[in-house]
Structures are given as C-alpha cells and as structure tokens.
Motif scaffolding. Structure first.
Motif, PDB file in Angstrom:
ATOM      1  N   ALA A   1       0.840  -1.202   0.000  1.00 11.41           N
ATOM      2  CA  ALA A   1       0.000   0.000   0.000  1.00 11.41           C
ATOM      3  C   ALA A   1       0.876   1.254   0.000  1.00 11.41           C
ATOM      4  N   LYS A   2       2.015   1.171   0.661  1.00 14.89           N
ATOM      5  CA  LYS A   2       2.955   2.295   0.675  1.00 14.89           C
ATOM      6  C   LYS A   2       3.445   2.592  -0.740  1.00 14.89           C
ATOM      7  N   GLY A   3       3.760   1.538  -1.476  1.00 12.32           N
ATOM      8  CA  GLY A   3       4.202   1.713  -2.854  1.00 12.32           C
ATOM      9  C   GLY A   3       3.115   2.311  -3.726  1.00 12.32           C
ATOM     10  N   GLN A   4       1.862   1.913  -3.492  1.00 11.12           N
ATOM     11  CA  GLN A   4       0.741   2.462  -4.239  1.00 11.12           C
ATOM     12  C   GLN A   4       0.570   3.953  -3.946  1.00 11.12           C
ATOM     13  N   PHE A   5       0.774   4.331  -2.682  1.00  7.66           N
ATOM     14  CA  PHE A   5       0.620   5.736  -2.296  1.00  7.66           C
ATOM     15  C   PHE A   5       1.669   6.608  -2.970  1.00  7.66           C
ATOM     16  N   PHE A   6       2.932   6.268  -2.800  1.00  6.49           N
ATOM     17  CA  PHE A   6       3.986   7.119  -3.350  1.00  6.49           C
ATOM     18  C   PHE A   6       4.101   6.985  -4.869  1.00  6.49           C
ATOM     19  N   GLY A   7       3.669   5.845  -5.397  1.00  5.39           N
ATOM     20  CA  GLY A   7       3.654   5.691  -6.841  1.00  5.39           C
ATOM     21  C   GLY A   7       2.664   6.629  -7.511  1.00  5.39           C
ATOM     22  N   ALA A   8       1.652   7.058  -6.762  1.00  2.42           N
ATOM     23  CA  ALA A   8       0.642   7.961  -7.305  1.00  2.42           C
ATOM     24  C   ALA A   8       1.224   9.333  -7.642  1.00  2.42           C
ATOM     25  N   PHE A   9       2.361   9.680  -7.047  1.00  4.82           N
ATOM     26  CA  PHE A   9       2.991  10.980  -7.312  1.00  4.82           C
ATOM     27  C   PHE A   9       3.899  10.948  -8.540  1.00  4.82           C
ATOM     28  N   SER A  10       4.197   9.754  -9.023  1.00  4.29           N
ATOM     29  CA  SER A  10       5.143   9.608 -10.124  1.00  4.29           C
ATOM     30  C   SER A  10       4.619  10.244 -11.407  1.00  4.29           C
TER      31      SER A  10
ATOM     32  N   SER B   1       8.684  12.240   3.493  1.00  5.37           N
ATOM     33  CA  SER B   1       8.539  11.920   2.072  1.00  5.37           C
ATOM     34  C   SER B   1       7.461  12.787   1.426  1.00  5.37           C
ATOM     35  N   LEU B   2       6.392  13.022   2.163  1.00  5.67           N
ATOM     36  CA  LEU B   2       5.302  13.852   1.654  1.00  5.67           C
ATOM     37  C   LEU B   2       5.782  15.291   1.425  1.00  5.67           C
ATOM     38  N   LEU B   3       6.645  15.782   2.304  1.00  5.89           N
ATOM     39  CA  LEU B   3       7.222  17.112   2.134  1.00  5.89           C
ATOM     40  C   LEU B   3       8.067  17.168   0.867  1.00  5.89           C
ATOM     41  N   PHE B   4       8.865  16.135   0.628  1.00  7.59           N
ATOM     42  CA  PHE B   4       9.701  16.098  -0.575  1.00  7.59           C
ATOM     43  C   PHE B   4       8.837  16.055  -1.835  1.00  7.59           C
ATOM     44  N   GLU B   5       7.729  15.311  -1.776  1.00  6.62           N
ATOM     45  CA  GLU B   5       6.821  15.257  -2.922  1.00  6.62           C
ATOM     46  C   GLU B   5       6.207  16.642  -3.172  1.00  6.62           C
ATOM     47  N   PHE B   6       5.897  17.346  -2.097  1.00  9.26           N
ATOM     48  CA  PHE B   6       5.352  18.699  -2.244  1.00  9.26           C
ATOM     49  C   PHE B   6       6.350  19.607  -2.954  1.00  9.26           C
ATOM     50  N   LEU B   7       7.624  19.497  -2.609  1.00 13.16           N
ATOM     51  CA  LEU B   7       8.652  20.329  -3.241  1.00 13.16           C
ATOM     52  C   LEU B   7       8.783  20.002  -4.726  1.00 13.16           C
ATOM     53  N   VAL B   8       8.627  18.722  -5.068  1.00  9.27           N
ATOM     54  CA  VAL B   8       8.661  18.335  -6.483  1.00  9.27           C
ATOM     55  C   VAL B   8       7.516  19.009  -7.234  1.00  9.27           C
ATOM     56  N   TYR B   9       6.330  18.987  -6.644  1.00  8.45           N
ATOM     57  CA  TYR B   9       5.178  19.594  -7.310  1.00  8.45           C
ATOM     58  C   TYR B   9       5.203  21.119  -7.228  1.00  8.45           C
ATOM     59  N   LEU B  10       5.963  21.656  -6.295  1.00 13.05           N
ATOM     60  CA  LEU B  10       6.217  23.096  -6.276  1.00 13.05           C
ATOM     61  C   LEU B  10       6.945  23.486  -7.556  1.00 13.05           C
TER      62      LEU B  10
ATOM     63  N   SER C   1      12.906  12.430  -9.082  1.00 13.42           N
ATOM     64  CA  SER C   1      12.822  12.337  -7.620  1.00 13.42           C
ATOM     65  C   SER C   1      11.656  11.487  -7.145  1.00 13.42           C
ATOM     66  N   SER C   2      10.493  11.659  -7.803  1.00 16.03           N
ATOM     67  CA  SER C   2       9.306  10.924  -7.357  1.00 16.03           C
ATOM     68  C   SER C   2       9.459   9.421  -7.526  1.00 16.03           C
ATOM     69  N   ALA C   3      10.407   8.996  -8.358  1.00 12.30           N
ATOM     70  CA  ALA C   3      10.630   7.565  -8.543  1.00 12.30           C
ATOM     71  C   ALA C   3      11.393   6.954  -7.377  1.00 12.30           C
ATOM     72  N   THR C   4      12.039   7.801  -6.570  1.00 13.68           N
ATOM     73  CA  THR C   4      12.847   7.304  -5.455  1.00 13.68           C
ATOM     74  C   THR C   4      12.335   7.741  -4.088  1.00 13.68           C
TER      75      THR C   4
END
Length: 277
Positions: free
Chosen positions: A60-69, A157-166, A234-237
């Motif tokens: 489920a963790k992989g599904q969550f973070f994979g959604a940002f890819s 990790s969520l903060l890093f994803e936010f910076l990517v989408y920033l 970044s979102s891939a890692t």
C-alpha cells in the motif's frame, strides 16, 4: 492580491475540466489497486508461490507514493489539464482585463502559480490517499511492521513530494505565461517531462554499466550527480526506503527549491514584457 487569488480559484473550480480531473483521479485510484488484486488472484490459481512472490513486491505504501510519479497516469495528465484551465485566461483575454482593472503583472503571475500549486498538489494528494485507502484492505502497508519512525518517514517523504510539485507548478505557470497557445503548452510540457524521464533511464543504465569498469569512478560520480538533481526523477525514489541520508535530503530539497525560484523569476521577467492582445 487575495481578491485576485480568490477569483482565480473560483473560476478554476467552476471549469468543467476540473471535474474531469477529479473523476480521473478517482478512477485511476480505484483501478490500479484492484488490477493488482485481479492479477494476484489469477497468478495464485496457476501457482500459489507466484501470488506470494508478487505480494512481497506490491505494498500500500508503494501504491501511495507511486501515485505521485510522473510516469503514473494521473501524474502525467493532471498538470496538463490544470495548465489548460489556467491558460484559458490568456485565450479569452481575461488577463488583459485584469491588468486594465489595476492588477499588476506580478500579482497575476503569482496568483496563477498559487492556484496551480494548490489545485495540482491537492488533486494528486487526494488521489494518492484514495489509492492508499483502497490498497490497505488487500495489501500490507509495507513488508516490515509499521513503527513510529515509519510515520515520520511518511511525513518527510510527503514534504519532498510537495517540493517536487512546487517545481512542476512553477513550470506549468511559466509555460502558461510564455507560450502563445495551449497546444505549445501541452507539447512543451510533455517534451520536458518525457525528455527528463528518458535521460534518467539512460543515466541509470549508464551508471550501472560504468560501475563495473575500472577508472570510471569520476564519470560515475558526475552522472550520478546529474541523476540526483533531476527533479522529475525524484518521485521515482521518494518513499521507497525507510529513512533518508543527509545527502538525499539536500538533493530532494535544493534542486526543486532553486529551480522553482529560477523559473518564477524568469517567468515574471518575460511576463512583464509580453504583449497581451
């Protein structure tokens, strides 16, 4: 400025394309986990060991973070649809009317960026949370027991994803104010994303090959540095491990922040000189 942002949000949410993005976010969040469930059941009917092996790779963790890819369906489509909605202000002459009404070009550009960032990240986050919620009844959150450290890792990790989408929101906003038509916005965004993704894939293979060669340490370090500063990679890692090193934190923070500042600065300069008809 606040009045302008509220007005832009109001127009954005009224646009029919916003409803389309929301529907796609729900559909993709439901289909992907359930597709894995079906595959696992079919694999289990043929070989019980195959189902167990597949289950160890899907969480489920992989599904969550994979959604940002950005290779994810919604990750590629959502920025384009958000850009199309925002560009309508230029297509219909709304931006020119805003300037006539007394709004500065800087406030107009920043309002576009704020709306783009908020809506884009909000849609992707909602999609990721829905994917997580649907995945949890069928898959473990991760292959190891959940601990408090995992919760902090999740937030980090969520903060890093936010910076990517920033960074992505800045890019979409830059394209909206610089391209002459929506077709160019779409083509340029796809070209940039696919180009950056292809470069990441090529570099990954090159690094793996060169690491086996002698006297190529310096070249490997240079290629790895280029790989690390590729924001679209970044979102891939992000979210694939259990903790971050100090070096990883710097690479996840500095490139998107510096890139966002550079894109917004250049976009503002170009927008101030743009001839609006």
């Amino acid at each position: 400025m606040n009045r302008l942002i509220k007005s832009d949000f109001k127009k954005f949410f009224k646009d029919k394309l916003f409803l389309v993005v929301c529907i796609l976010a729900v559909v993709f969040a439901v289909i992907t986990p359930l597709l894995y469930v079906v595959i696992f059941k079919l694999a289990g009917e043929m070989d019980p060991m195959a189902e167990e092996l597949l289950g160890s790779y899907v969480t489920a963790k992989g599904q969550f973070f994979g959604a940002f890819s950005f290779g994810n369906n919604l990750g590629l489509i959502a920025p384009l649809l958000v850009g199309i909605i925002l560009f309508k202000d230029f297509s219909f002459g709304t931006v020119r009317n805003k300037i006539i009404s007394g709004h500065s070009r800087a406030s107009i550009f920043l309002s576009i960026f704020v709306v783009c960032l908020t809506t884009l990240f909000g849609i992707i986050l909602a999609h990721a949370l829905l994917s997580l919620g649907i995945s949890l009844p069928f898959f473990d959150y991760q292959s190891t027991p959940f601990k408090m450290a995992d919760f902090w890792y999740f937030l980090e990790s969520l903060l890093f994803e936010f910076l990517v989408y920033l960074f992505v929101a800045a890019l979409v906003s830059w394209l909206c104010v610089n391209m002459k038509n929506i077709g160019m916005v779409i083509v340029m965004y796809i070209a940039i994303v696919l180009g950056a993704t292809m470069i990441a894939g090529i570099l990954q293979v090159a690094i793996m090959v060169l690491e086996t060669q002698k006297d190529m340490g310096t070249v490997v370090k240079i290629l790895q540095f280029v790989q690390d500063i590729n924001v679209f990679n970044s979102s891939a890692t992000i979210g694939v491990g259990t903790s971050y090193t100090a070096k990883q934190v710097w690479y996840y923070v500095l490139p998107p922040v510096i890139g966002t500042g550079a894109i917004l600065g250049h976009g503002l300069l170009k927008f101030r000189k743009k001839d609006l008809k």
